[in-house]
Design a protein around this motif. Sequence first.
Motif, mmCIF file in Angstrom:
data_model
loop_
_atom_site.group_PDB
_atom_site.id
_atom_site.type_symbol
_atom_site.label_atom_id
_atom_site.label_comp_id
_atom_site.label_asym_id
_atom_site.label_seq_id
_atom_site.Cartn_x
_atom_site.Cartn_y
_atom_site.Cartn_z
ATOM 1 N N LEU A 1 -0.987 2.001 2.491
ATOM 2 C CA LEU A 1 -1.123 2.738 1.549
ATOM 3 C C LEU A 1 -0.147 3.869 1.639
ATOM 4 O O LEU A 1 0.812 4.262 0.649
ATOM 5 N N ALA A 2 0.011 4.547 2.762
ATOM 6 C CA ALA A 2 1.250 5.295 3.018
ATOM 7 C C ALA A 2 2.544 4.834 2.965
ATOM 8 O O ALA A 2 3.329 5.376 2.330
ATOM 9 N N GLU A 3 2.736 3.753 3.059
ATOM 10 C CA GLU A 3 4.165 2.994 2.485
ATOM 11 C C GLU A 3 4.078 2.374 1.113
ATOM 12 O O GLU A 3 5.188 2.072 0.785
ATOM 13 N N ARG A 4 3.291 2.793 0.606
ATOM 14 C CA ARG A 4 3.101 2.476 -0.894
ATOM 15 C C ARG A 4 3.254 1.390 -1.319
ATOM 16 O O ARG A 4 3.672 0.690 -2.335
ATOM 17 N N ARG A 5 2.738 0.350 -0.360
ATOM 18 C CA ARG A 5 2.592 -1.060 -0.582
ATOM 19 C C ARG A 5 1.462 -1.352 -1.412
ATOM 20 O O ARG A 5 1.219 -2.310 -2.172
ATOM 21 N N TYR A 6 0.560 -0.499 -1.249
ATOM 22 C CA TYR A 6 -0.678 -0.530 -2.275
ATOM 23 C C TYR A 6 -0.974 0.854 -2.923
ATOM 24 O O TYR A 6 -0.588 1.720 -2.407
ATOM 25 N N ASP A 7 -1.698 0.681 -4.058
ATOM 26 C CA ASP A 7 -2.139 1.962 -4.830
ATOM 27 C C ASP A 7 -3.387 2.471 -4.448
ATOM 28 O O ASP A 7 -3.715 3.614 -4.394
ATOM 29 N N PHE A 8 -4.284 1.803 -3.818
ATOM 30 C CA PHE A 8 -5.550 2.111 -3.365
ATOM 31 C C PHE A 8 -6.120 1.221 -2.385
ATOM 32 O O PHE A 8 -5.336 0.218 -2.195
ATOM 33 N N ALA A 9 -6.832 1.693 -1.524
ATOM 34 C CA ALA A 9 -7.771 1.152 -0.364
ATOM 35 C C ALA A 9 -9.262 1.290 -0.330
ATOM 36 O O ALA A 9 -9.463 2.322 -0.938
ATOM 37 N N VAL A 10 -9.731 0.314 0.050
ATOM 38 C CA VAL A 10 -11.130 0.321 0.253
ATOM 39 C C VAL A 10 -11.745 0.253 1.843
ATOM 40 O O VAL A 10 -10.740 -0.243 2.687
ATOM 41 N N MET A 11 -12.613 1.191 2.084
ATOM 42 C CA MET A 11 -13.011 1.612 3.432
ATOM 43 C C MET A 11 -14.428 2.106 3.283
ATOM 44 O O MET A 11 -14.787 2.489 2.387
ATOM 45 N N SER A 12 -14.878 2.418 4.360
ATOM 46 C CA SER A 12 -16.280 3.041 4.519
ATOM 47 C C SER A 12 -15.989 4.878 4.408
ATOM 48 O O SER A 12 -14.874 4.986 4.623
ATOM 49 N N GLN A 13 -16.884 5.464 3.872
ATOM 50 C CA GLN A 13 -16.934 6.745 3.727
ATOM 51 C C GLN A 13 -16.591 7.451 5.132
ATOM 52 O O GLN A 13 -15.799 8.538 5.114
ATOM 53 N N LEU A 14 -17.375 6.981 6.320
ATOM 54 C CA LEU A 14 -17.236 7.587 7.674
ATOM 55 C C LEU A 14 -15.703 7.469 7.913
ATOM 56 O O LEU A 14 -15.074 8.397 8.398
ATOM 57 N N THR A 15 -14.877 6.327 7.746
ATOM 58 C CA THR A 15 -13.556 6.115 7.960
ATOM 59 C C THR A 15 -12.700 6.970 7.241
ATOM 60 O O THR A 15 -11.615 7.888 7.559
ATOM 61 N N ALA A 16 -13.023 6.959 5.785
ATOM 62 C CA ALA A 16 -12.049 7.872 5.046
ATOM 63 C C ALA A 16 -12.121 9.365 5.371
ATOM 64 O O ALA A 16 -11.204 9.991 5.382
ATOM 65 N N GLN A 17 -13.264 9.795 5.403
ATOM 66 C CA GLN A 17 -13.529 11.247 5.868
ATOM 67 C C GLN A 17 -12.695 11.542 7.319
ATOM 68 O O GLN A 17 -12.268 12.541 7.329
ATOM 69 N N TYR A 18 -12.931 10.510 8.195
ATOM 70 C CA TYR A 18 -12.116 10.624 9.652
ATOM 71 C C TYR A 18 -10.558 10.923 9.220
ATOM 72 O O TYR A 18 -10.133 12.010 9.956
ATOM 73 N N TYR A 19 -10.062 10.220 8.384
ATOM 74 C CA TYR A 19 -8.616 10.218 7.993
ATOM 75 C C TYR A 19 -8.205 11.588 7.316
ATOM 76 O O TYR A 19 -7.280 12.282 7.609
ATOM 77 N N ILE A 20 -9.047 12.122 6.643
ATOM 78 C CA ILE A 20 -9.136 13.093 5.647
ATOM 79 C C ILE A 20 -9.176 14.354 6.742
ATOM 80 O O ILE A 20 -8.259 15.298 6.528
ATOM 81 N N ASP A 21 -9.964 14.189 7.522
ATOM 82 C CA ASP A 21 -10.265 15.452 8.308
ATOM 83 C C ASP A 21 -8.891 15.535 9.340
ATOM 84 O O ASP A 21 -9.019 16.836 9.929
ATOM 85 N N ARG A 22 -8.386 14.593 9.695
ATOM 86 C CA ARG A 22 -7.081 14.621 10.595
ATOM 87 C C ARG A 22 -6.062 15.063 9.869
ATOM 88 O O ARG A 22 -4.632 14.692 10.521
ATOM 89 N N GLY A 23 -6.114 15.223 8.526
ATOM 90 C CA GLY A 23 -4.777 15.543 7.785
ATOM 91 C C GLY A 23 -4.133 14.607 7.019
ATOM 92 O O GLY A 23 -3.105 14.697 6.694
ATOM 93 N N GLU A 24 -4.778 13.172 7.008
ATOM 94 C CA GLU A 24 -3.909 12.130 6.180
ATOM 95 C C GLU A 24 -3.903 12.315 4.657
ATOM 96 O O GLU A 24 -4.844 12.920 4.059
ATOM 97 N N PRO A 25 -2.904 12.403 4.010
ATOM 98 C CA PRO A 25 -2.815 12.731 2.566
ATOM 99 C C PRO A 25 -3.130 11.660 1.809
ATOM 100 O O PRO A 25 -2.719 11.104 0.604
ATOM 101 N N VAL A 26 -4.586 11.596 1.741
ATOM 102 C CA VAL A 26 -5.347 10.663 0.929
ATOM 103 C C VAL A 26 -6.380 11.411 0.310
ATOM 104 O O VAL A 26 -6.812 12.561 0.756
ATOM 105 N N ARG A 27 -7.108 10.703 -0.627
ATOM 106 C CA ARG A 27 -8.194 11.305 -1.158
ATOM 107 C C ARG A 27 -9.381 10.327 -1.589
ATOM 108 O O ARG A 27 -8.828 9.094 -1.993
ATOM 109 N N ILE A 28 -10.487 10.551 -1.698
ATOM 110 C CA ILE A 28 -11.672 9.790 -2.196
ATOM 111 C C ILE A 28 -11.589 9.636 -3.639
ATOM 112 O O ILE A 28 -11.861 10.694 -4.288
ATOM 113 N N VAL A 29 -11.439 8.439 -4.274
ATOM 114 C CA VAL A 29 -11.642 8.189 -5.718
ATOM 115 C C VAL A 29 -13.079 8.206 -6.164
ATOM 116 O O VAL A 29 -13.678 8.675 -7.093
ATOM 117 N N GLU A 30 -13.841 7.287 -5.355
ATOM 118 C CA GLU A 30 -15.275 6.870 -5.832
ATOM 119 C C GLU A 30 -15.967 6.380 -4.471
ATOM 120 O O GLU A 30 -15.428 5.737 -3.431
#
Length: 305
Positions: free
Chosen positions: A134-163
């Motif tokens: 996702l960061a390398e722009r090979r993909y437009d979106f990614a699917v994962m768990s809420q737990l994992t997504a929030q972990y990435y957001i909390d550590r400052g990764e430039p992503v956000r939850i769509v749904e």
Amino acid sequence: MEKGKLIQKVGIITQKVAAELIALDEGDRVPTVVELSERYGVSRGTVQTAFSLLREEGAITLQPRGHMGTFLTFLDRIKLIEFAGVQTLVGVMPLPYSKKYEGLATGIYETLQNSGLSAVLAFMHGSDHRLEGLAERRYDFAVMSQLTAQYYIDRGEPVRIVENFGHYSYVGRHVLLVREDYDKTGIHRVGVDNTSVDQKTLTRAYFGGSDVEYVPLIYNQIIHYLNTLKIDAAVWNLDDIDLVGNHLKYKLLDDRMFSVVDTEAVVICRRDNELVYHLLRRLLERESVLLYQKEVLEGKITPHY
């Protein structure tokens, strides 16, 4: 300015304006020509030409309301998508090893296709690898768990939850998988997938300060590693596992220790990708995705993605 360059410039600004309008609904106020001309660094005439082109092609209908501004009274989101230059969205998901994942993939693919937006899904093991793509722009979106997504957001990764698709849309309940004879052999070696935030986090939380050896593996190797005595236990879910045939059993995890957010499927995108965020927010209908997943789980439809 040469005529060819002017046409090219109008085309670029029309693309940008269309991308902005995709995020709106009928009845919303549209940005003013002055606002957009300053934002894009072009003349007001160029922006006005872009609006005129979108109106002439039937993509939008506008209604001026004096000092209140101009409002969108109609929009054809599919036409706006075409003007915005979006041809296909590419998403990345976990490996489809379970019916639940196959159902989720089917739901996302079919819902986007039915909305008129072409979609392609890729499959990749490890949430860290999906984040990297996702960061390398090979993909437009990614699917994962809420737990994992929030972990990435909390550590400052430039992503956000769509749904977020809700409880148990990603996996079923997590348990500790062990061999049938574990009471005799004990638990000394524990499988851990260091590229999977979910599996790694749950494993470390469960065993805490226990004196065990962590054996690196890929999560789809857990059954094989248990059967070949390479590990004694691993935290995983019960989705599509033949416990009897593999001579396995499980121990329930303490609900007080874990939250169901690890079972919730979410779609994330890059934080700076406004177009993809708003497209998915508008077109990726939660209930439609979940209905497809349910029908795959019940065997009513064949997985298709």
